[in-house]
Design a protein around this motif. Structure first.
Motif, PDB file in Angstrom:
ATOM      1  N   GLY A  16      -2.368   9.377  -8.037  1.00 35.40           N
ATOM      2  CA  GLY A  16      -2.913   8.081  -8.266  1.00 35.40           C
ATOM      3  C   GLY A  16      -1.845   6.865  -8.482  1.00 35.40           C
ATOM      4  N   SER A  17      -0.740   7.281  -9.419  1.00 33.90           N
ATOM      5  CA  SER A  17       0.334   6.438  -9.469  1.00 33.90           C
ATOM      6  C   SER A  17       1.219   6.100  -8.090  1.00 33.90           C
ATOM      7  N   LEU A  18       1.248   7.166  -7.176  1.00 31.49           N
ATOM      8  CA  LEU A  18       1.895   7.166  -5.891  1.00 31.49           C
ATOM      9  C   LEU A  18       1.058   6.312  -5.075  1.00 31.49           C
ATOM     10  N   TYR A  19      -0.314   6.448  -4.918  1.00 30.71           N
ATOM     11  CA  TYR A  19      -1.070   5.854  -4.145  1.00 30.71           C
ATOM     12  C   TYR A  19      -1.276   3.975  -4.568  1.00 30.71           C
ATOM     13  N   VAL A  20      -0.992   3.701  -6.037  1.00 26.79           N
ATOM     14  CA  VAL A  20      -0.803   2.478  -6.552  1.00 26.79           C
ATOM     15  C   VAL A  20       0.336   1.762  -5.786  1.00 26.79           C
ATOM     16  N   ALA A 200       9.782  -3.694  -1.141  1.00 22.44           N
ATOM     17  CA  ALA A 200      10.588  -3.078  -1.900  1.00 22.44           C
ATOM     18  C   ALA A 200       9.594  -1.902  -2.795  1.00 22.44           C
ATOM     19  N   LEU A 201       8.469  -2.207  -3.060  1.00 24.62           N
ATOM     20  CA  LEU A 201       7.205  -1.507  -3.372  1.00 24.62           C
ATOM     21  C   LEU A 201       7.109  -0.029  -2.804  1.00 24.62           C
ATOM     22  N   ALA A 202       6.811  -0.640  -1.261  1.00 26.35           N
ATOM     23  CA  ALA A 202       6.731   0.499  -0.395  1.00 26.35           C
ATOM     24  C   ALA A 202       7.773   1.372  -0.203  1.00 26.35           C
ATOM     25  N   GLY A 203       9.051   0.787  -0.065  1.00 25.06           N
ATOM     26  CA  GLY A 203      10.281   1.704  -0.467  1.00 25.06           C
ATOM     27  C   GLY A 203      10.343   2.696  -1.457  1.00 25.06           C
ATOM     28  N   LEU A 204      10.005   2.030  -2.649  1.00 27.79           N
ATOM     29  CA  LEU A 204      10.052   2.944  -3.849  1.00 27.79           C
ATOM     30  C   LEU A 204       8.967   3.950  -3.861  1.00 27.79           C
ATOM     31  N   GLY A 205       7.915   3.574  -3.384  1.00 27.14           N
ATOM     32  CA  GLY A 205       6.898   4.331  -3.229  1.00 27.14           C
ATOM     33  C   GLY A 205       7.061   5.488  -2.260  1.00 27.14           C
ATOM     34  N   GLY A 206       7.730   5.157  -1.166  1.00 25.21           N
ATOM     35  CA  GLY A 206       8.104   6.199  -0.242  1.00 25.21           C
ATOM     36  C   GLY A 206       9.359   7.280  -0.619  1.00 25.21           C
ATOM     37  N   ALA A 207      10.065   6.669  -1.437  1.00 23.34           N
ATOM     38  CA  ALA A 207      11.081   7.670  -2.184  1.00 23.34           C
ATOM     39  C   ALA A 207      10.333   8.456  -3.060  1.00 23.34           C
ATOM     40  N   ALA A 227      -4.228   4.126   1.200  1.00 25.53           N
ATOM     41  CA  ALA A 227      -3.829   2.766   0.424  1.00 25.53           C
ATOM     42  C   ALA A 227      -4.745   1.541   1.051  1.00 25.53           C
ATOM     43  N   PHE A 228      -5.234   1.599   2.107  1.00 30.98           N
ATOM     44  CA  PHE A 228      -6.121   0.709   2.628  1.00 30.98           C
ATOM     45  C   PHE A 228      -7.572   0.649   1.805  1.00 30.98           C
ATOM     46  N   ALA A 229      -7.949   1.830   1.708  1.00 28.88           N
ATOM     47  CA  ALA A 229      -9.257   2.105   1.197  1.00 28.88           C
ATOM     48  C   ALA A 229      -9.054   1.519  -0.413  1.00 28.88           C
ATOM     49  N   ILE A 230      -8.064   1.736  -1.011  1.00 25.01           N
ATOM     50  CA  ILE A 230      -7.635   1.550  -2.654  1.00 25.01           C
ATOM     51  C   ILE A 230      -7.724   0.027  -2.612  1.00 25.01           C
ATOM     52  N   VAL A 231      -7.052  -0.779  -1.598  1.00 27.36           N
ATOM     53  CA  VAL A 231      -6.918  -2.124  -1.553  1.00 27.36           C
ATOM     54  C   VAL A 231      -8.388  -2.726  -1.455  1.00 27.36           C
ATOM     55  N   GLU A 240      -4.783  -5.989 -10.589  1.00 32.32           N
ATOM     56  CA  GLU A 240      -5.306  -5.301 -11.249  1.00 32.32           C
ATOM     57  C   GLU A 240      -6.442  -4.199 -10.604  1.00 32.32           C
ATOM     58  N   GLY A 241      -7.072  -4.942 -10.065  1.00 32.56           N
ATOM     59  CA  GLY A 241      -8.133  -4.113  -9.147  1.00 32.56           C
ATOM     60  C   GLY A 241      -7.345  -2.859  -8.465  1.00 32.56           C
ATOM     61  N   THR A 242      -6.334  -3.041  -7.652  1.00 32.66           N
ATOM     62  CA  THR A 242      -5.535  -2.053  -6.787  1.00 32.66           C
ATOM     63  C   THR A 242      -4.975  -1.019  -7.838  1.00 32.66           C
ATOM     64  N   ILE A 243      -4.653  -1.382  -8.803  1.00 35.70           N
ATOM     65  CA  ILE A 243      -4.028  -0.438 -10.033  1.00 35.70           C
ATOM     66  C   ILE A 243      -5.275   0.468 -10.155  1.00 35.70           C
ATOM     67  N   LEU A 244      -6.261  -0.149 -10.610  1.00 35.78           N
ATOM     68  CA  LEU A 244      -7.495   0.530 -10.914  1.00 35.78           C
ATOM     69  C   LEU A 244      -7.920   1.488 -10.034  1.00 35.78           C
ATOM     70  N   ALA A 245      -8.144   0.882  -8.740  1.00 35.82           N
ATOM     71  CA  ALA A 245      -8.817   1.869  -7.729  1.00 35.82           C
ATOM     72  C   ALA A 245      -7.931   3.014  -7.485  1.00 35.82           C
ATOM     73  N   GLY A 246      -6.481   2.710  -7.276  1.00 38.58           N
ATOM     74  CA  GLY A 246      -5.382   3.787  -7.221  1.00 38.58           C
ATOM     75  C   GLY A 246      -5.500   4.850  -7.861  1.00 38.58           C
ATOM     76  N   LEU A 247      -5.576   4.607  -8.937  1.00 37.22           N
ATOM     77  CA  LEU A 247      -5.664   5.567 -10.155  1.00 37.22           C
ATOM     78  C   LEU A 247      -6.978   6.499 -10.070  1.00 37.22           C
ATOM     79  N   LEU A 248      -8.014   5.733  -9.920  1.00 39.04           N
ATOM     80  CA  LEU A 248      -9.378   6.117  -9.785  1.00 39.04           C
ATOM     81  C   LEU A 248      -9.474   7.280  -8.547  1.00 39.04           C
ATOM     82  N   VAL A 249      -8.685   6.840  -7.309  1.00 30.33           N
ATOM     83  CA  VAL A 249      -8.869   7.522  -6.186  1.00 30.33           C
ATOM     84  C   VAL A 249      -8.099   8.761  -6.409  1.00 30.33           C
TER      85      VAL A 249
END
Lengths: 293, 381
Positions: A16-20, A200-207, A227-231, A240-249
């Protein structure tokens, strides 16, 4: 059974953290520009490859490669906004920038394919094989890094948006670009800043994803759909909703893997997405436009 | 004026007909359906190397004076792109024979097209049973099918490894599901127990949750795994991290068929220790044909061939063998292929049954991955 649930919970938190991290960049750009950047998946892929090559060039220093991947992502964001979004915004149909990002995506993927080839890269950092066990539970050092970096990035982003002048200005642009401009804020610069932070977040997420992904020029595609589904589940533009949804997924994926074939997990995730669209189209956290970003 | 235009048109057509433009040498046109993009693209890269080497050698000593031309289309290991690529080949290139695809779903999708066109298809990478059972008259396969591989693997797992229980991992494709089902059937018939069968899509990246699920099942003897290289690496790493397989200090042995290329062992490293799998090419095979191939390949590309390159090489050489025996048209190539006897390729010998399936079992070699990423052959007959 309890231990198993906790272990899958840990697995889900890491995933979920990666998705977020990936979804935050998307939602950030949408929140300010009300535009979707379809090249975001490729920023993730380029971040992943940046980490791979920097790690090898530095003889295994993966942690430094995270910073490099973030910087590469930021640079890409700057270039794409300067070359594509900024010139096209406000000039005719809103579809233009969106379609342009699809073009950028195709170019980046095929450029990477020509340059890097199609064969999957094996990217195991020294942290991937280092397993930390506490009783019956385990995490790899890589997972700990993912959790720590994601949490730090989220806290920093939240702090930036809430407590800094630039963050407040960015939120003002998200609420009403024209009025913000009348108040002395330069919307174009803040849009650029948004793009740089999101990328930058996308690059960091990729790493962070690189040692997890099947690393090919198409690697970002497999993550971006989630990621689209999470958004959407979190509410477009809602941090905040995206963080919650990412962890939830992430948690749903890990927990359902325990009982269902992984092939069926997407049915659960996208079923949730459809349910959200029908029952609560504003996302998990009720949309209040002025609260976004 | 119209006559001049028609004459020019005819002349251009004449000049663009490959066989005629080349003068005396007859051109054997080989269409290749290879995955150049997507998750199976590593197949395409390695296939091309095998094809290039074969073409080099055939150019030096052309059988029957024929020149061999290969035109590659990207079939992406997937049914829709494969059928589109096959259409481009059949309508545009007009091949005498087609080689490929690697993935069973793609091969199955292409088979009706080649049957309709009357162009033989020589396959060396797809294991689904239906490709040759029932198959069709145009489709040939030199690779052992999923029954030959799956039953053999189950026999060895039960008898040689002493395995009594298994968890099956497979991608949700025709080949993945079919391979797993055949192993399960044979293993159960021998008295083994399949504890769980877990299928997954090609978009799954993180296998930690699956490894956790398997770890919770208690000691597992063998984990037959049917997936492409990228996901295969991630699965092996996750199983080692969860302490399930020997590479992670666990008990289970991962088993595989030909899906993973040579070189997988080095990429997976210690996590793959104890991994037992079938490869259809053993570079240390002392037969001259193998050693000559390995030396030529090493000289040309600077690295060892994989079984995928070896298969592609054998496909071209088998076609050359049919041409050497007088085949000049697609129908004649088909008939000569069906009558193949005594062909000894680098992956083994070829004898087709009535369904055009190679029934030679000398193409099945077992290897076991060592802790340092090397592998050793297993003397399993």
């Amino acid at each position: 059974m309890f231990v198993l649930a906790v272990q899958q919970g840990l697995n889900g938190l890491v995933l979920g953290s990666l998705y977020v991290l990936v979804a935050l960049g998307l939602t950030l750009v949408y929140g300010v520009l009300v535009q979707i950047n379809f090249a975001h998946a490729d920023f993730v892929m380029i971040g992943a490859f940046s980490a791979y090559f920097v790690t090898h060039a530095l003889h295994g220093d993966y942690l430094l490669s995270l910073a490099a991947a973030g910087a590469v992502g930021a640079l890409l964001g700057y270039l794409v906004n300067a070359a594509i979004f900024a010139p096209l915004l406000g000039k005719g149909s809103e579809l233009r920038p969106l379609i342009a990002t699809i073009g950028v995506s195709v170019m980046l993927e095929n450029g990477a394919l020509a340059l890097l080839g199609p064969v999957p890269y094996a990217f195991a950092t020294r942290y991937s094989a280092e397993v930390i066990r506490f009783g019956p539970l385990y995490l790899t050092a890589q997972s700990v890094i993912i959790l720590a970096v994601a949490a730090t990035a989220i806290v920093l982003l939240h702090g930036f948006l809430r407590f800094t002048f630039l963050g407040k200005a960015l939120r003002a642009v998200a609420q009403d670009r024209e009025t913000a401009g009348l108040m002395g804020i330069a919307p174009d610069r803040l849009i650029m800043l948004t793009f740089i932070i999101g990328s930058a977040l996308a690059g960091l997420g990729g790493a962070l994803l690189a040692p997890v992904l099947v690393l090919t020029p198409f690697a970002g595609t497999s993550v971006i759909v989630k990621a689209f589904a999470i958004v959407i589940i979190g509410g477009f533009g809602n941090i905040e909703g995206t963080i919650l949804a990412g962890l939830l997924v992430g948690l749903i994926e890990a927990m359902t893997t325990q009982v269902l074939d992984p092939g069926l997990i997407d049915i659960v995730v996208f079923g949730l997405l459809l349910a959200m669209l029908v029952i609560r189209p504003t996302g998990l956290i009720a949309e209040r436009r002025e609260e976004n970003v | 004026m119209r006559q001049i235009v028609c004459a020019c048109g005819l002349l251009l057509t004449f000049l663009h007909t490959p066989a005629l433009a080349d003068g005396a040498a007859r051109v054997v046109r080989i269409g290749a359906l290879l995955p150049i993009s997507g998750a199976g693209a590593y197949f395409g890269v390695q296939d091309r190397e095998g094809i290039d080497l074969a073409l080099d050698q055939l150019a030096k000593s052309p059988p029957g004076g024929a020149r061999f031309d290969v035109h590659i289309e990207d079939s992406a290991c997937s049914p829709l792109p494969a059928t589109q690529a096959a259409r481009r080949l059949l309508d545009g290139y007009r091949p005498d024979i087609i080689i490929g695809e690697e993935c069973s779903d793609a091969t199955l999708a292409v088979m009706p097209l080649v049957l309709q066109a009357g162009v033989p298809l020589l396959n060396a990478g797809s294991s689904a049973l239906r490709i040759t059972d029932p198959g069709n008259r145009e489709t040939f396969r030199i690779l052992p099918d999923e029954v030959m591989q799956g039953e053999d693997l189950a026999n060895h797992a039960y008898r040689d490894l002493g395995a009594r229980n298994a968890v099956l991992l497979h991608e949700n494709t025709n080949a993945g599901i079919g391979n797993a089902a055949i192993f399960a059937r044979r293993f159960a018939a021998l008295g083994g127990k399949v504890v769980q069968t877990i299928g997954f899509g090609r978009d799954v990246n993180d296998f930690t949750a699956i490894a956790t699920r398997i770890a919770a099942l208690g000691p597992i003897d063998v984990i037959p795994t049917y997936t492409l290289e990228g996901q295969g690496l991630k699965i092996t790493e996750a199983l080692a991290q969860a302490g399930v397989v020997r590479g992670g200090g666990g008990h289970a042995v991962q088993l595989g068929t030909i899906w993973l290329p040579l070189g997988f062992d080095q990429q997976a490293g210690k996590a793959a220790e104890g991994y037992v799998r079938i490869v259809q090419f053993e570079p240390r095979d002392p037969r001259p044909v193998v050693q000559d191939f390995v030396a030529a390949f090493q000289a040309k590309f600077g690295h060892q061939p994989t079984h995928i390159s070896a298969h592609a090489y054998d496909q071209i050489m088998l076609i050359a063998d049919a041409v050497r025996r007088g085949a000049a048209t697609p129908a004649a190539i088909r008939d000569r292929l069906a009558a193949t006897r005594g062909f000894s390729g680098v992956t083994g010998s070829v004898v087709f049954d009535e369904h055009n399936q190679n029934v030679s079992r000398d193409t099945i070699h077992y290897v076991e991955t060592e802790a340092d990423g090397s592998f050793k052959p297993l003397d399993w007959k």
